[in-house]
Design an enzyme around this catalytic site. Structure first.
Site, PDB file in Angstrom:
ATOM      1  N   SER A 112     -16.423   9.056   0.820  1.00  0.00           N
ATOM      2  CA  SER A 112     -17.726   9.195   0.151  1.00  0.00           C
ATOM      3  C   SER A 112     -18.914   9.241   1.108  1.00  0.00           C
ATOM      4  O   SER A 112     -20.023   9.567   0.677  1.00  0.00           O
ATOM      5  CB  SER A 112     -17.926   8.052  -0.835  1.00  0.00           C
ATOM      6  OG  SER A 112     -17.091   8.238  -1.940  1.00  0.00           O
ATOM      7  N   LYS A 146     -20.832  12.339   1.129  1.00  0.00           N
ATOM      8  CA  LYS A 146     -21.808  12.664   0.070  1.00  0.00           C
ATOM      9  C   LYS A 146     -23.230  12.708   0.619  1.00  0.00           C
ATOM     10  O   LYS A 146     -24.097  13.410   0.101  1.00  0.00           O
ATOM     11  CB  LYS A 146     -21.689  11.641  -1.066  1.00  0.00           C
ATOM     12  CG  LYS A 146     -20.331  11.698  -1.772  1.00  0.00           C
ATOM     13  CD  LYS A 146     -20.111  10.503  -2.690  1.00  0.00           C
ATOM     14  CE  LYS A 146     -18.764  10.551  -3.392  1.00  0.00           C
ATOM     15  NZ  LYS A 146     -18.469   9.332  -4.165  1.00  0.00           N
ATOM     16  N   TYR A 164     -14.792  19.661  -2.396  1.00  0.00           N
ATOM     17  CA  TYR A 164     -15.042  18.212  -2.468  1.00  0.00           C
ATOM     18  C   TYR A 164     -13.895  17.423  -1.805  1.00  0.00           C
ATOM     19  O   TYR A 164     -14.131  16.501  -1.020  1.00  0.00           O
ATOM     20  CB  TYR A 164     -15.233  17.781  -3.934  1.00  0.00           C
ATOM     21  CG  TYR A 164     -15.339  16.284  -4.092  1.00  0.00           C
ATOM     22  CD1 TYR A 164     -16.510  15.612  -3.743  1.00  0.00           C
ATOM     23  CD2 TYR A 164     -14.262  15.528  -4.563  1.00  0.00           C
ATOM     24  CE1 TYR A 164     -16.596  14.227  -3.848  1.00  0.00           C
ATOM     25  CE2 TYR A 164     -14.348  14.157  -4.675  1.00  0.00           C
ATOM     26  CZ  TYR A 164     -15.513  13.512  -4.322  1.00  0.00           C
ATOM     27  OH  TYR A 164     -15.599  12.138  -4.423  1.00  0.00           O
ATOM     28  N   TYR A 167     -22.717   1.939  -4.637  1.00  0.00           N
ATOM     29  CA  TYR A 167     -22.352   1.950  -6.053  1.00  0.00           C
ATOM     30  C   TYR A 167     -22.903   0.729  -6.779  1.00  0.00           C
ATOM     31  O   TYR A 167     -24.071   0.378  -6.605  1.00  0.00           O
ATOM     32  CB  TYR A 167     -20.822   2.047  -6.214  1.00  0.00           C
ATOM     33  CG  TYR A 167     -20.260   3.142  -5.362  1.00  0.00           C
ATOM     34  CD1 TYR A 167     -20.559   4.466  -5.649  1.00  0.00           C
ATOM     35  CD2 TYR A 167     -19.477   2.880  -4.251  1.00  0.00           C
ATOM     36  CE1 TYR A 167     -20.085   5.492  -4.859  1.00  0.00           C
ATOM     37  CE2 TYR A 167     -18.995   3.907  -3.452  1.00  0.00           C
ATOM     38  CZ  TYR A 167     -19.298   5.198  -3.770  1.00  0.00           C
ATOM     39  OH  TYR A 167     -18.836   6.212  -2.987  1.00  0.00           O
TER      40      TYR A 167
HETATM   41  O1  DON Z   1     -13.259  11.016  -4.785  1.00  0.00           O
HETATM   42  C1  DON Z   1     -12.745   9.972  -4.403  1.00  0.00           C
HETATM   43  O2  DON Z   1     -12.325   9.111  -5.173  1.00  0.00           O
HETATM   44  C2  DON Z   1     -12.652   9.745  -2.907  1.00  0.00           C
HETATM   45  N1  DON Z   1     -12.350  10.970  -2.233  1.00  0.00           N
HETATM   46  C3  DON Z   1     -13.948   9.188  -2.388  1.00  0.00           C
HETATM   47  C4  DON Z   1     -14.394   7.922  -3.084  1.00  0.00           C
HETATM   48  C5  DON Z   1     -15.062   6.956  -2.213  1.00  0.00           C
HETATM   49  O3  DON Z   1     -15.012   7.045  -1.011  1.00  0.00           O
HETATM   50  C6  DON Z   1     -15.713   5.801  -2.879  1.00  0.00           C
HETATM   51  N2  DON Z   1     -16.288   4.919  -1.901  1.00  0.00           N
HETATM   52  N3  DON Z   1     -16.318   3.809  -1.628  1.00  0.00           N
END
Ligand code: DON
Length: 305
Positions: free
Chosen positions: A61, A64, A189, A241
């Site tokens: 993430s 992002k 993504y 988050y």
């Molecule tokens: O989309 C997802 O679930 C993962 N590729 C990324 C989520 C993520 O890194 C949440 N972070 N703490």
């Protein structure tokens, strides 16, 4: 400084035992849960590291932050925030509930999965492969590392199992948030999440944001200052988050986490920080990484508040 970082690693390593590595992306379950590393890049180009700071991990993430910069560059902030909100969430990073219940029907912010998928759908450049090439090229520039690439195994692992993200994306297609081809958007993504780097690489991205969009190592401007400001602000309110409020109070620095165990932090006009600790807390943030940032912030008086 190096001595301080060694002490912080020593003091906080114990917390890695309280967390668990992510396993919903099967390939991430192979991470060493006891690993902990930190790197600081100051705006005058000094680099200080300790612990497992050369260990590669997928930025997940943290990507992002990178795609939000590109989406704003390509579309302007008004057009991006028509599709994606800028409000924090009290729900998990992969939650679907607000996509239907909130009005207007759009993801709450660009840091949660739905918002990041919508954000990447706005990036210009042609087909999915070309768009991802742009993301990769931009990542190499802002890390100052031409060798940055993706971890193919993690990419394939998430592509094969990322059904929650598929649900989010198809829902957003149904409400008109996503206009392009859903599987192509998702493929970009999944690739952006599988970009691999070290604490040093993410510390440098933090330093670029801290320096208002200028690469500290050569003075090149890569994004206008207003883009860096928006991204840092959204990192404070949404980057961790449903733990963003806790992070703001205890750490007080714009931060963005990833389930690969990384945390990128940008201390305005002072430094970028990269932390790596794949054992996560229940909200998906590095459990020891959060602790180490808390102690570092106190020691160096880094809170922006
Ligand atoms: O989309 C997802 O679930 C993962 N590729 C990324 C989520 C993520 O890194 C949440 N972070 N703490």
């Amino acid at each position: 400084m190096e001595k301080l970082l060694d002490t912080l690693i020593e003091n906080n390593k114990v917390y890695t035992k309280n967390g668990k590595v992510a396993s919903y992306i099967p390939e991430l379950a192979k991470a060493k849960s006891e690993a902990l590393g930190i790197c600081i890049t100051t705006l005058d180009g000094e680099e200080y590291c300790s612990g497992e700071c050369d260990e590669k991990f997928t930025i997940q993430s943290i990507s992002k932050v990178i795609t939000l910069m590109l989406a704003i560059l390509d579309n302007g902030k008004e057009n991006v925030f028509k599709k994606v909100g800028m409000e924090p969430t009290a729900d998990a990073f992969n939650s679907i509930i607000n996509l239907e219940t909130k009005s207007p029907q759009r993801p709450l912010n660009p840091m949660i999965n739905s918002g990041a998928i919508a954000t990447v759908s706005l990036i210009a450049g042609g087909d999915g492969d070309k768009i991802f090439e742009r993301i990769l090229k931009f990542t190499r520039k802002i890390t100052g590392n031409p060798d940055i690439n993706i971890n193919e195994d993690v990419y394939k692992s998430e592509k094969n199992t990322g059904h929650r993200n598929r649900a989010l994306a198809y829902f957003m297609k149904s409400t008109g948030v996503i206009e392009g081809e859903v599987e192509e958007v998702l493929d970009v993504y999944f690739k952006q999440c599988a970009i691999e780097g070290t604490c040093k690489d993410i510390a440098r991205v933090g330093a670029v944001l801290a320096n208002n969009g200028v690469l500290p190592w050569n003075g090149e401007r890569v994004v206008p200052a207003y883009v860096a400001r928006i991204v840092k602000t959204i990192m404070v309110t949404c980057g961790m988050y449903d733990a963003s409020g806790d992070t703001a109070v205890k750490i007080g620095i714009p931060c963005k986490s990833g389930v690969g165990g990384g945390i990128l932090a940008a201390v305005p006009m002072r430094m970028g920080i990269g932390v790596f600790g794949p054992a996560l807390d229940i909200k998906g943030n590095s459990i020891a990484g959060v602790k180490i940032l808390e102690e570092l912030s106190k020691e160096l008086d880094l809170s922006i508040f």
